[in-house]
Design a protein around this motif. Structure first.
Motif, PDB file in Angstrom:
ATOM      1  N   ALA A  73       0.766  -1.233   0.097  1.00 43.00           N
ATOM      2  CA  ALA A  73       0.079  -0.055   0.186  1.00 43.00           C
ATOM      3  C   ALA A  73       0.830   1.318  -0.045  1.00 43.00           C
ATOM      4  O   ALA A  73       1.920   1.439   0.838  1.00 43.00           O
ATOM      5  N   ASP A  74       0.710   2.121  -1.004  1.00 38.10           N
ATOM      6  CA  ASP A  74       1.410   3.353  -0.942  1.00 38.10           C
ATOM      7  C   ASP A  74       0.540   4.375  -0.688  1.00 38.10           C
ATOM      8  O   ASP A  74      -0.474   4.578  -1.324  1.00 38.10           O
ATOM      9  N   TYR A  75       0.882   5.290   0.262  1.00 38.86           N
ATOM     10  CA  TYR A  75       0.257   6.534   0.798  1.00 38.86           C
ATOM     11  C   TYR A  75       0.701   7.888   0.275  1.00 38.86           C
ATOM     12  O   TYR A  75       1.926   7.975   0.402  1.00 38.86           O
ATOM     13  N   ARG A  76      -0.084   8.705   0.218  1.00 37.64           N
ATOM     14  CA  ARG A  76       0.242  10.021   0.195  1.00 37.64           C
ATOM     15  C   ARG A  76      -0.958  10.791   0.952  1.00 37.64           C
ATOM     16  O   ARG A  76      -1.919  10.808   0.612  1.00 37.64           O
ATOM     17  N   PHE A  77      -0.164  11.764   1.881  1.00 36.82           N
ATOM     18  CA  PHE A  77      -1.193  12.465   2.638  1.00 36.82           C
ATOM     19  C   PHE A  77      -0.644  13.661   3.336  1.00 36.82           C
ATOM     20  O   PHE A  77       0.628  13.802   3.196  1.00 36.82           O
ATOM     21  N   VAL A  86      -6.016  15.048   8.881  1.00 41.95           N
ATOM     22  CA  VAL A  86      -4.997  14.336   8.070  1.00 41.95           C
ATOM     23  C   VAL A  86      -5.947  14.090   6.790  1.00 41.95           C
ATOM     24  O   VAL A  86      -7.136  13.786   6.948  1.00 41.95           O
ATOM     25  N   GLU A  87      -5.788  14.182   5.457  1.00 42.12           N
ATOM     26  CA  GLU A  87      -6.263  13.641   4.394  1.00 42.12           C
ATOM     27  C   GLU A  87      -5.393  13.321   3.417  1.00 42.12           C
ATOM     28  O   GLU A  87      -4.261  13.950   3.073  1.00 42.12           O
ATOM     29  N   GLY A  88      -5.907  12.198   2.616  1.00 42.36           N
ATOM     30  CA  GLY A  88      -4.875  11.652   1.464  1.00 42.36           C
ATOM     31  C   GLY A  88      -5.480  10.587   0.714  1.00 42.36           C
ATOM     32  O   GLY A  88      -6.588  10.171   0.746  1.00 42.36           O
ATOM     33  N   THR A  89      -4.632   9.718   0.233  1.00 41.15           N
ATOM     34  CA  THR A  89      -5.147   8.653  -0.767  1.00 41.15           C
ATOM     35  C   THR A  89      -4.137   7.563  -0.506  1.00 41.15           C
ATOM     36  O   THR A  89      -2.833   7.712  -0.108  1.00 41.15           O
ATOM     37  N   PHE A  90      -4.328   6.397  -0.725  1.00 41.09           N
ATOM     38  CA  PHE A  90      -3.567   5.190  -0.755  1.00 41.09           C
ATOM     39  C   PHE A  90      -3.967   4.226  -1.883  1.00 41.09           C
ATOM     40  O   PHE A  90      -5.125   4.133  -2.347  1.00 41.09           O
ATOM     41  N   GLU A  91      -2.732   3.565  -2.367  1.00 40.22           N
ATOM     42  CA  GLU A  91      -3.194   2.459  -3.478  1.00 40.22           C
ATOM     43  C   GLU A  91      -2.687   1.119  -3.224  1.00 40.22           C
ATOM     44  O   GLU A  91      -1.661   0.967  -2.533  1.00 40.22           O
ATOM     45  N   ILE A  92      -3.412   0.292  -3.284  1.00 42.82           N
ATOM     46  CA  ILE A  92      -3.008  -1.086  -2.968  1.00 42.82           C
ATOM     47  C   ILE A  92      -2.743  -1.927  -4.284  1.00 42.82           C
ATOM     48  O   ILE A  92      -3.666  -2.041  -5.117  1.00 42.82           O
ATOM     49  N   ARG A  93      -1.521  -2.787  -4.079  1.00 42.47           N
ATOM     50  CA  ARG A  93      -1.544  -3.730  -5.264  1.00 42.47           C
ATOM     51  C   ARG A  93      -0.943  -5.054  -4.585  1.00 42.47           C
ATOM     52  O   ARG A  93      -0.486  -5.013  -3.514  1.00 42.47           O
ATOM     53  N   THR A  94      -1.498  -6.068  -5.153  1.00 36.04           N
ATOM     54  CA  THR A  94      -1.319  -7.516  -4.537  1.00 36.04           C
ATOM     55  C   THR A  94      -0.165  -8.329  -5.458  1.00 36.04           C
ATOM     56  O   THR A  94      -0.227  -7.880  -6.678  1.00 36.04           O
ATOM     57  N   PHE A  95       0.375  -9.232  -5.013  1.00 33.30           N
ATOM     58  CA  PHE A  95       1.513  -9.871  -5.377  1.00 33.30           C
ATOM     59  C   PHE A  95       1.555 -11.148  -5.044  1.00 33.30           C
ATOM     60  O   PHE A  95       0.878 -11.806  -3.949  1.00 33.30           O
ATOM     61  N   ASP A  96       1.810 -12.247  -5.793  1.00 35.53           N
ATOM     62  CA  ASP A  96       2.055 -13.550  -5.478  1.00 35.53           C
ATOM     63  C   ASP A  96       3.262 -13.577  -4.374  1.00 35.53           C
ATOM     64  O   ASP A  96       4.085 -12.980  -4.638  1.00 35.53           O
ATOM     65  N   LYS A  99       6.866 -13.326  -5.668  1.00 39.94           N
ATOM     66  CA  LYS A  99       7.249 -12.002  -5.893  1.00 39.94           C
ATOM     67  C   LYS A  99       7.647 -10.833  -5.170  1.00 39.94           C
ATOM     68  O   LYS A  99       7.255 -11.047  -3.943  1.00 39.94           O
ATOM     69  N   ASN A 100       8.468 -10.042  -5.356  1.00 37.69           N
ATOM     70  CA  ASN A 100       9.015  -9.024  -4.609  1.00 37.69           C
ATOM     71  C   ASN A 100       7.791  -7.649  -4.659  1.00 37.69           C
ATOM     72  O   ASN A 100       7.955  -7.080  -5.597  1.00 37.69           O
ATOM     73  N   PRO A 101       6.969  -7.537  -3.616  1.00 35.02           N
ATOM     74  CA  PRO A 101       6.222  -6.369  -3.626  1.00 35.02           C
ATOM     75  C   PRO A 101       6.811  -5.034  -3.721  1.00 35.02           C
ATOM     76  O   PRO A 101       6.089  -3.935  -4.208  1.00 35.02           O
ATOM     77  N   LEU A 102       8.238  -4.848  -3.640  1.00 26.54           N
ATOM     78  CA  LEU A 102       8.770  -3.729  -3.599  1.00 26.54           C
ATOM     79  C   LEU A 102       9.389  -3.278  -4.924  1.00 26.54           C
ATOM     80  O   LEU A 102       9.713  -2.247  -5.208  1.00 26.54           O
ATOM     81  N   ASP A 103       9.524  -4.370  -5.839  1.00 30.19           N
ATOM     82  CA  ASP A 103       9.600  -4.242  -7.130  1.00 30.19           C
ATOM     83  C   ASP A 103       8.681  -3.706  -8.053  1.00 30.19           C
ATOM     84  O   ASP A 103       7.500  -4.249  -8.250  1.00 30.19           O
ATOM     85  N   LYS A 104       9.095  -2.388  -8.584  1.00 28.35           N
ATOM     86  CA  LYS A 104       7.939  -1.551  -9.362  1.00 28.35           C
ATOM     87  C   LYS A 104       7.732  -2.251 -10.598  1.00 28.35           C
ATOM     88  O   LYS A 104       6.739  -1.696 -11.322  1.00 28.35           O
ATOM     89  N   ASN A 105       8.473  -3.046 -11.066  1.00 28.78           N
ATOM     90  CA  ASN A 105       8.060  -3.829 -12.467  1.00 28.78           C
ATOM     91  C   ASN A 105       7.597  -5.088 -12.413  1.00 28.78           C
ATOM     92  O   ASN A 105       7.067  -5.648 -13.263  1.00 28.78           O
ATOM     93  N   VAL A 106       6.936  -5.498 -11.325  1.00 28.48           N
ATOM     94  CA  VAL A 106       6.346  -6.800 -11.119  1.00 28.48           C
ATOM     95  C   VAL A 106       4.804  -6.354 -11.373  1.00 28.48           C
ATOM     96  O   VAL A 106       4.353  -5.703 -10.669  1.00 28.48           O
ATOM     97  N   PRO A 107       4.549  -7.209 -12.334  1.00 27.74           N
ATOM     98  CA  PRO A 107       2.978  -7.071 -12.678  1.00 27.74           C
ATOM     99  C   PRO A 107       2.093  -7.281 -11.612  1.00 27.74           C
ATOM    100  O   PRO A 107       2.323  -7.896 -10.763  1.00 27.74           O
ATOM    101  N   VAL A 108       0.797  -6.383 -11.752  1.00 26.97           N
ATOM    102  CA  VAL A 108      -0.133  -6.585 -10.274  1.00 26.97           C
ATOM    103  C   VAL A 108      -1.291  -7.279 -10.825  1.00 26.97           C
ATOM    104  O   VAL A 108      -1.459  -7.713 -12.257  1.00 26.97           O
ATOM    105  N   GLY A 109      -2.305  -7.597 -10.032  1.00 24.45           N
ATOM    106  CA  GLY A 109      -3.822  -8.203 -10.323  1.00 24.45           C
ATOM    107  C   GLY A 109      -4.361  -7.256 -11.165  1.00 24.45           C
ATOM    108  O   GLY A 109      -4.283  -6.128 -11.494  1.00 24.45           O
ATOM    109  N   LYS A 110      -5.296  -7.983 -11.892  1.00 22.48           N
ATOM    110  CA  LYS A 110      -6.429  -7.317 -12.571  1.00 22.48           C
ATOM    111  C   LYS A 110      -6.889  -6.415 -11.794  1.00 22.48           C
ATOM    112  O   LYS A 110      -7.502  -6.694 -10.753  1.00 22.48           O
ATOM    113  N   GLY A 111      -7.222  -5.159 -12.503  1.00 21.52           N
ATOM    114  CA  GLY A 111      -7.950  -4.046 -11.976  1.00 21.52           C
ATOM    115  C   GLY A 111      -7.063  -3.301 -10.872  1.00 21.52           C
ATOM    116  O   GLY A 111      -7.691  -2.352 -10.358  1.00 21.52           O
TER     117      GLY A 111
END
Length: 127
Positions: A73-77, A86-96, A99-111
């Motif tokens: 989960a990547d947060y900006r607030f 506090v006010e902000g957003t966060f994005e969640i990406r899931t990984f097998d 896989k390394n969830p810190l690797d920005k080049n690893v494909p993420v799940g559908k949607g």
């Protein structure tokens, strides 16, 4: 709930963690809602915004044959010192798990990423 430590540690816990049973329909848009607390790091960026990254694990429903996955989960607030809000957003990406969830080049799940907005109030203790 978000906890920021002065040494840069970042901890999150979410009321949706227990699964979708009994939660409002709007909260059921996330596909699983069976996940652990998030733990990671935070810092101020050049624009005065707080950025943070937390990792957690996602568990399939008991009747499912799906695998456990990891999530990032990547947060900006921004924190308003005057109103103590506090006010902000966060994005969640899931990984097998392989896989390394810190690797920005690893494909993420559908949607993905799943994007959420939030607002909050600082919790304080009075003397």
């Amino acid at each position: 709930m978000i906890t920021l430590t002065k040494y840069g540690s970042f901890f999150t816990i979410d009321s949706n963690q227990g699964g979708t049973k009994g939660v409002p329909a709007a909260a059921q848009s996330f596909p699983n809602n069976r996940f652990t607390d998030g733990q990671g790091v935070w810092k101020f960026n050049k624009s005065g915004e707080i950025t943070a990254t937390a990792l957690n694990f996602n568990f399939p429903a008991p009747e499912s044959t799906a695998s456990v996955t990891a999530a990032r989960a990547d947060y900006r607030f921004r924190f308003n010192r005057t109103t103590q809000t506090v006010e902000g957003t966060f994005e969640i990406r899931t990984f097998d798990l392989t896989k390394n969830p810190l690797d920005k080049n690893v494909p993420v799940g559908k949607g993905e990423p799943f994007t959420f907005s939030f607002t909050g109030q600082r919790v304080t203790v009075s003397d």
